[in-house]
Design a protein around this motif. Structure first.
Motif, PDB file in Angstrom:
ATOM      1  N   VAL A 325      25.430 -23.816  -0.571  1.00 22.42           N
ATOM      2  CA  VAL A 325      24.906 -23.431  -1.885  1.00 22.42           C
ATOM      3  C   VAL A 325      23.677 -24.272  -2.216  1.00 22.42           C
ATOM      4  O   VAL A 325      22.652 -23.759  -2.679  1.00 22.42           O
ATOM      5  CB  VAL A 325      26.004 -23.615  -2.962  1.00 22.42           C
ATOM      6  CG1 VAL A 325      25.450 -23.397  -4.360  1.00 22.42           C
ATOM      7  CG2 VAL A 325      27.182 -22.677  -2.690  1.00 22.42           C
ATOM      8  N   LEU A 326      23.773 -25.567  -1.941  1.00 25.50           N
ATOM      9  CA  LEU A 326      22.654 -26.467  -2.253  1.00 25.50           C
ATOM     10  C   LEU A 326      21.414 -26.126  -1.441  1.00 25.50           C
ATOM     11  O   LEU A 326      20.294 -26.238  -1.934  1.00 25.50           O
ATOM     12  CB  LEU A 326      23.065 -27.920  -1.982  1.00 25.50           C
ATOM     13  CG  LEU A 326      24.040 -28.516  -2.993  1.00 25.50           C
ATOM     14  CD1 LEU A 326      24.500 -29.893  -2.528  1.00 25.50           C
ATOM     15  CD2 LEU A 326      23.394 -28.638  -4.368  1.00 25.50           C
ATOM     16  N   HIS A 327      21.610 -25.710  -0.207  1.00 26.22           N
ATOM     17  CA  HIS A 327      20.492 -25.362   0.666  1.00 26.22           C
ATOM     18  C   HIS A 327      19.642 -24.271   0.015  1.00 26.22           C
ATOM     19  O   HIS A 327      18.413 -24.377  -0.083  1.00 26.22           O
ATOM     20  CB  HIS A 327      21.042 -24.905   2.024  1.00 26.22           C
ATOM     21  CG  HIS A 327      19.987 -24.618   3.046  1.00 26.22           C
ATOM     22  ND1 HIS A 327      19.796 -23.362   3.572  1.00 26.22           N
ATOM     23  CD2 HIS A 327      19.051 -25.411   3.616  1.00 26.22           C
ATOM     24  CE1 HIS A 327      18.790 -23.409   4.432  1.00 26.22           C
ATOM     25  NE2 HIS A 327      18.323 -24.635   4.486  1.00 26.22           N
ATOM     26  N   THR A 328      20.301 -23.234  -0.457  1.00 24.83           N
ATOM     27  CA  THR A 328      19.597 -22.139  -1.125  1.00 24.83           C
ATOM     28  C   THR A 328      18.879 -22.636  -2.379  1.00 24.83           C
ATOM     29  O   THR A 328      17.723 -22.268  -2.633  1.00 24.83           O
ATOM     30  CB  THR A 328      20.609 -21.034  -1.520  1.00 24.83           C
ATOM     31  OG1 THR A 328      21.427 -20.767  -0.390  1.00 24.83           O
ATOM     32  CG2 THR A 328      19.931 -19.780  -1.985  1.00 24.83           C
ATOM     33  N   ILE A 329      19.549 -23.467  -3.158  1.00 25.12           N
ATOM     34  CA  ILE A 329      18.954 -23.967  -4.397  1.00 25.12           C
ATOM     35  C   ILE A 329      17.693 -24.792  -4.083  1.00 25.12           C
ATOM     36  O   ILE A 329      16.659 -24.666  -4.743  1.00 25.12           O
ATOM     37  CB  ILE A 329      19.969 -24.850  -5.173  1.00 25.12           C
ATOM     38  CG1 ILE A 329      21.168 -24.006  -5.624  1.00 25.12           C
ATOM     39  CG2 ILE A 329      19.318 -25.518  -6.381  1.00 25.12           C
ATOM     40  CD1 ILE A 329      22.339 -24.822  -6.147  1.00 25.12           C
ATOM     41  N   LEU A 330      17.775 -25.618  -3.040  1.00 22.10           N
ATOM     42  CA  LEU A 330      16.639 -26.476  -2.674  1.00 22.10           C
ATOM     43  C   LEU A 330      15.433 -25.670  -2.215  1.00 22.10           C
ATOM     44  O   LEU A 330      14.297 -25.957  -2.592  1.00 22.10           O
ATOM     45  CB  LEU A 330      17.036 -27.439  -1.557  1.00 22.10           C
ATOM     46  CG  LEU A 330      17.705 -28.749  -1.946  1.00 22.10           C
ATOM     47  CD1 LEU A 330      17.742 -29.687  -0.744  1.00 22.10           C
ATOM     48  CD2 LEU A 330      16.968 -29.415  -3.097  1.00 22.10           C
ATOM     49  N   LEU A 331      15.691 -24.646  -1.380  1.00 20.71           N
ATOM     50  CA  LEU A 331      14.587 -23.808  -0.898  1.00 20.71           C
ATOM     51  C   LEU A 331      13.841 -23.228  -2.084  1.00 20.71           C
ATOM     52  O   LEU A 331      12.598 -23.195  -2.111  1.00 20.71           O
ATOM     53  CB  LEU A 331      15.130 -22.671  -0.017  1.00 20.71           C
ATOM     54  CG  LEU A 331      15.746 -23.058   1.324  1.00 20.71           C
ATOM     55  CD1 LEU A 331      16.286 -21.823   2.037  1.00 20.71           C
ATOM     56  CD2 LEU A 331      14.735 -23.775   2.211  1.00 20.71           C
ATOM     57  N   LEU A 334      12.020 -26.147  -4.308  1.00 19.57           N
ATOM     58  CA  LEU A 334      10.836 -26.745  -3.678  1.00 19.57           C
ATOM     59  C   LEU A 334       9.892 -25.680  -3.133  1.00 19.57           C
ATOM     60  O   LEU A 334       8.897 -26.000  -2.476  1.00 19.57           O
ATOM     61  CB  LEU A 334      11.264 -27.703  -2.564  1.00 19.57           C
ATOM     62  CG  LEU A 334      12.120 -28.882  -3.036  1.00 19.57           C
ATOM     63  CD1 LEU A 334      12.674 -29.661  -1.861  1.00 19.57           C
ATOM     64  CD2 LEU A 334      11.301 -29.810  -3.945  1.00 19.57           C
ATOM     65  N   ASP A 335      10.242 -24.412  -3.420  1.00 18.33           N
ATOM     66  CA  ASP A 335       9.391 -23.308  -3.023  1.00 18.33           C
ATOM     67  C   ASP A 335       9.116 -23.318  -1.520  1.00 18.33           C
ATOM     68  O   ASP A 335       7.969 -23.216  -1.073  1.00 18.33           O
ATOM     69  CB  ASP A 335       8.063 -23.387  -3.803  1.00 18.33           C
ATOM     70  CG  ASP A 335       7.504 -21.992  -4.042  1.00 18.33           C
ATOM     71  OD1 ASP A 335       8.241 -21.029  -3.755  1.00 18.33           O
ATOM     72  OD2 ASP A 335       6.353 -21.887  -4.495  1.00 18.33           O
ATOM     73  N   LEU A 336      10.175 -23.486  -0.725  1.00 22.04           N
ATOM     74  CA  LEU A 336      10.042 -23.531   0.732  1.00 22.04           C
ATOM     75  C   LEU A 336      10.350 -22.157   1.309  1.00 22.04           C
ATOM     76  O   LEU A 336      11.213 -21.453   0.805  1.00 22.04           O
ATOM     77  CB  LEU A 336      11.027 -24.554   1.320  1.00 22.04           C
ATOM     78  CG  LEU A 336      10.869 -25.998   0.863  1.00 22.04           C
ATOM     79  CD1 LEU A 336      12.057 -26.831   1.347  1.00 22.04           C
ATOM     80  CD2 LEU A 336       9.568 -26.581   1.377  1.00 22.04           C
ATOM     81  N   PRO A 337       9.667 -21.787   2.390  1.00 19.64           N
ATOM     82  CA  PRO A 337       9.998 -20.514   3.039  1.00 19.64           C
ATOM     83  C   PRO A 337      11.379 -20.648   3.684  1.00 19.64           C
ATOM     84  O   PRO A 337      11.709 -21.697   4.236  1.00 19.64           O
ATOM     85  CB  PRO A 337       8.925 -20.369   4.113  1.00 19.64           C
ATOM     86  CG  PRO A 337       8.429 -21.759   4.354  1.00 19.64           C
ATOM     87  CD  PRO A 337       8.607 -22.524   3.082  1.00 19.64           C
ATOM     88  N   GLU A 338      12.186 -19.612   3.597  1.00 16.83           N
ATOM     89  CA  GLU A 338      13.522 -19.679   4.188  1.00 16.83           C
ATOM     90  C   GLU A 338      13.408 -19.653   5.705  1.00 16.83           C
ATOM     91  O   GLU A 338      12.779 -18.766   6.269  1.00 16.83           O
ATOM     92  CB  GLU A 338      14.394 -18.510   3.721  1.00 16.83           C
ATOM     93  CG  GLU A 338      15.798 -18.636   4.238  1.00 16.83           C
ATOM     94  CD  GLU A 338      16.779 -17.821   3.414  1.00 16.83           C
ATOM     95  OE1 GLU A 338      17.977 -17.914   3.717  1.00 16.83           O
ATOM     96  OE2 GLU A 338      16.352 -17.109   2.497  1.00 16.83           O
ATOM     97  N   LYS A 339      13.972 -20.691   6.319  1.00 23.91           N
ATOM     98  CA  LYS A 339      13.942 -20.740   7.774  1.00 23.91           C
ATOM     99  C   LYS A 339      14.839 -19.656   8.338  1.00 23.91           C
ATOM    100  O   LYS A 339      15.737 -19.175   7.673  1.00 23.91           O
ATOM    101  CB  LYS A 339      14.443 -22.112   8.244  1.00 23.91           C
ATOM    102  CG  LYS A 339      13.380 -23.173   8.224  1.00 23.91           C
ATOM    103  CD  LYS A 339      13.848 -24.369   9.031  1.00 23.91           C
ATOM    104  CE  LYS A 339      13.291 -25.658   8.447  1.00 23.91           C
ATOM    105  NZ  LYS A 339      14.216 -26.758   8.542  1.00 23.91           N
ATOM    106  N   LYS A 340      14.559 -19.301   9.600  1.00 27.18           N
ATOM    107  CA  LYS A 340      15.417 -18.337  10.255  1.00 27.18           C
ATOM    108  C   LYS A 340      16.847 -18.863  10.220  1.00 27.18           C
ATOM    109  O   LYS A 340      17.089 -20.038  10.394  1.00 27.18           O
ATOM    110  CB  LYS A 340      14.953 -18.147  11.709  1.00 27.18           C
ATOM    111  CG  LYS A 340      15.221 -16.755  12.211  1.00 27.18           C
ATOM    112  CD  LYS A 340      14.507 -16.525  13.544  1.00 27.18           C
ATOM    113  CE  LYS A 340      15.327 -15.568  14.369  1.00 27.18           C
ATOM    114  NZ  LYS A 340      16.037 -16.175  15.469  1.00 27.18           N
TER     115      LYS A 340
END
Lengths: 612, 166
Positions: A325-331, A334-340
């Motif tokens: 859940v945190l991974h999605t929130i962080l992306l 921080l406006d990061l592109p979602e990695k594959k």
């Protein structure tokens, strides 16, 4: 120093002994249940005598420990988050009146929730009750915070809450063992009716003192949040508890440690005084990560800044903040592109696992089966414990909170009875520990109000779900030494119940006969509440001296595969081969209780060797 | 040295015990250890999972697709907990069926030894023998000796060695 792998709960229990606590009371509840046991494990090392107890409920546990603190000794009470509801009355008043010896209230929360009826946040309860609360992020920190909480409590004469969550309580970490302090305190109770009796006339003054204490505590240097990161980064994260631990690992894994500042809030209430102002000064975007509710975020709101969290919808409003859940929130933050996707072994979303069920040979299964067979049109209010799993058998219709089943049963009765003379048979099921916890007042009320219900007390002579803690009927104290016994049937009689029978549910036919007798009683002219005690020890309880008779069973080839033994009896040791129309007994799981013999309509489940 | 391990099984299969053995070996080696485990309701025969993180970590949980090693005491749990593992994770399953993983019918072997619950240690032995874990057979044996209740030590060691030799 010696390192030991300690569960969070063991670390807390150890911490209480190390800190010189000499009075510890608790009522078991997942995820808090192992703390008191850990206290008993270490108490031999304590210099001064210790009193440890499994109390009948959390309110009683709280009040007993509170009084010990009034004598100047260090005391602790332990419960889970819903237990604090039971103890709410003494808890909210205790902050006003304060304490003498350090008093720590350990309340374990269950975000998720994994085994609770709510996800409620104890920190929010502390905000309401005006109690300082510490939020550990690891088992080692939880242990350290026990001492910090007791010292803070003593310095300000206020109860302090330690609030671990499931992932702290039930994770294990290598922890240094520290020497046990012996404070050598003798009990001295200084009478002060203006404080300890505090009538309403005193309370406005006490409330003022309480507010002043909280203000001073919020300025305590040692509870100011600590930070990691580059310092004054544009984006920062404020986290507490296990959310802080999870996000720490995640920032490292994602290589983001030098892009964001990460603050750990160790005392979410009262939120350290200057923290909000400094945050606003140093950062543009602030993300708050905490579980289960928005306690820190609530206190930061209105500071004219970009505060994101549960309240703003940037963090889900409920549920655990797992690394996923945190991974999605962080992306997002921080406006990061979602990695594959990293997805491993299987790309599909995780399947649901096998559901839990009553153990093979569990006496509750037999009770439920008998109840359902005897009263197929009955209403079945039940309660909190292993027997909640009777839901799988269709024999549990309600489950609300400790002891509620008897009151709900009475409520169902009155609602039906007011429509006419006929009423459905209402069969309440409640465990022995739950009966002592909150069932007794409800039973008295049902008797007084002339409810006509059957109350089945499922007496397996232990508190099974939480790990076999003794009940009052067991007459065993928390450290294993003998205590006095209080017997359920004596209480039932004293409550004014007019029908009481005791049976072994393994004897399905005999037990069903008792249930039918109970039904005749409640429907008779002088009928009222009937109590049936289903007595058979828990098979998981190694303290049970007498192991039961073993009756090896087999299923004959003439089995027609009707599935009654699997669907309605739901013994985990019986499986059904639907193609072959044949049920099988898994001899590995089977405990040879022999109860299934009566369940098969075609007589195909038999004792090995054929003798029926 | 960092390793993220998941231990998956059904309630009653000894998931917790196995977790403590693996973690205990790590503590003996002077490593930092974090585990999480399942308690309460989920333990009554339902699917359970524990995690062991070895090395410098702050949290006991493992994110999807990050687990390095998976040990499955029940094959039915593969679709339940498999997503936690990396694509190239080392996976060990208690099953007679072949698949793209290490497999061993540990339950059959344990039943032969007279106690099906020993399947957990047999499977661990097999995995340690194949060097799937951070620890050596000797380190695990020492953990088994320390953590097992005295009367089970001998049988537990026997089971572990049975797996090592399989």
């Amino acid at each position: 120093m010696k390192q030991q792998l300690l569960m969070g709960n063991e670390a807390i229990g150890r911490g209480l002994v190390e800190a010189g606590c000499t009075f510890v009371s608790a009522y078991p509840g997942t995820p808090s249940s192992e703390i008191l046991g850990a206290v008993t494990t270490s108490m031999d090392e304590a210099g001064s005598p210790m009193h440890v107890e499994w109390s009948v409920n959390e309110k009683v546990a709280f009040e007993s420990a509170l009084a010990a603190s009034y004598t100047g000794k260090r005391a602790a009470v332990i419960m889970k988050q819903v237990g604090l509801n039971v103890a709410a009355d003494p808890f909210t008043r205790s902050t006003y009146l304060g304490v003498k010896g350090g008093f720590v209230v350990v309340v374990a929360d269950d975000p998720g929730p994994h085994s609770s009826q709510t996800e409620q946040d104890t920190r929010l309860f502390c905000l309401f009750a005006k109690a300082p609360v510490l939020d550990p992020a690891s088992p080692a920190e939880a242990r350290d915070m026990v001492t910090e909480a007791l010292e803070l409590s003593e310095r300000y004469e206020i109860p302090v809450v330690l609030r671990p969550t499931t992932r702290i309580c039930h994770s294990r970490q290598n922890v240094d063992l520290r020497p046990v302090q012996d404070l050598e305190r003798k009990a001295v109770f200084e009478k002060n009716p203006g404080r300890w009796v505090a009538t309403p006339a005193f309370l406005t003054g006490l409330h003022g003192e309480l507010n002043d204490k909280l203000h001073r505590i919020s300025g305590e240097e040692r509870f100011q949040p600590t930070a990691t990161g580059p310092g004054r980064a544009e984006c920062c994260i404020v986290a507490s508890g296990i959310a802080h631990a999870n996000v720490s690992d995640l920032l490292e894994e994602m290589g983001l440690g030098d892009r964001v500042d990460l603050y750990q809030v160790r005392m979410p209430f009262p939120l350290p005084r200057d923290f909000a102002r400094n945050l606003a000064r140093d950062h543009e975007k602030i993300l708050v990560l905490e579980e289960p509710d928005a306690v820190i975020e609530l206190q930061l709101q209105g500071k004219d800044k970009n505060i994101l969290g549960r309240l703003t919808g940037h963090v889900p409003g409920q549920g655990e903040l797992t690394p996923d859940v945190l991974h999605t929130i962080l992306l997002d933050f921080l406006d990061l592109p979602e990695k594959k996707k990293n997805g491993g072994l299987q790309q599909n979303p995780p399947a649901r696992g096998r559901r839990p069920s009553l153990c093979p040979g569990c006496p509750h299964r037999a009770s439920f089966y008998a109840i359902k067979k005897t009263f197929p049109k009955g209403i079945y209010p039940s309660d909190i414990g292993c027997y909640t799993l009777g839901m799988n058998l269709g024999a549990v219709d309600t489950c609300h909170c400790m002891g509620a089943c008897i009151s709900q049963g009475a409520g169902f009765y009155h609602a039906h009875a007011q429509d006419g003379d006929d009423f459905p048979t209402i069969v309440v099921t409640i465990g022995d520990s739950t009966f002592f916890h909150a069932g007794i007042p409800a039973l008295i009320n049902a008797v007084v109000q002339k409810a006509r219900i059957i109350v089945t007390i499922l007496d397996n002579s232990t508190t099974a779900m939480t790990g076999q803690q003794p009940t009052p009927q067991h007459g065993v104290l928390a450290d294993g030494s003998p205590g006095n016994r209080v017997v359920i049937e004596d209480i039932v009689r004293a409550c004014g119940v007019g029908f009481l029978k005791i049976g072994d549910p393994y004897d399905l036919e005999g037990f069903s006969t008792l249930l039918r007798e109970a039904d005749s009683f409640i429907r008779s002219e002088k009928g009222g509440v009937a109590v049936v005690i289903a007595r058979h020890p828990c098979l998981m309880d190694r303290k049970n001296p007498a192991r039961q008779e073993r009756i090896p069973m087999e299923i004959l080839d003439d089995c027609v595969g009707c599935g009654i033994c699997v669907q309605q009896f739901e013994c985990p040791a019986i499986t059904l081969d639907e193609k072959e129309k044949q049920a099988h007994i898994d001899q590995v799981l089977c405990v040879e209780c022999g109860v299934c013999e009566t369940v098969c309509p075609t007589g195909s489940i038999v004792r090995k060797g054929g003798a029926k | 040295m960092k390793q993220q391990i998941i231990v998956s099984g059904m309630g009653g299969q000894g998931v917790l015990f196995l977790t403590r053995i693996i973690a205990g070996a790590g503590v003996d080696m002077g490593l930092e250890i974090f585990t999480s485990e399942t308690h309460g309701m989920a333990q009554r025969g339902g699917s359970v999972i524990s995690t062991v993180k070895v090395g410098r970590f702050h949290s006991p949980l493992i994110r999807s697709g990050q687990g390095d090693v998976g040990i499955f005491l029940h094959p039915q749990n593969l679709p339940v907990h498999g997503h936690l593992l990396r694509l190239d994770a080392r996976v060990l399953v208690n099953t007679p069926e072949k698949g793209p993983w290490y497999h061993l019918d540990a339950t059959a072997m344990a039943t032969e030894m007279g106690s099906p619950v020993l399947a957990n240690l047999i499977l661990l032995g097999y995995g340690v023998g194949k060097s799937l874990f951070f620890c050596s057979p000797q380190q695990v044996e020492r953990a088994i000796e320390t953590i097992s209740p005295e009367r089970f030590v001998e049988n537990n060691l026997k089971a572990f060695r049975r797996g090592l030799d399989a």
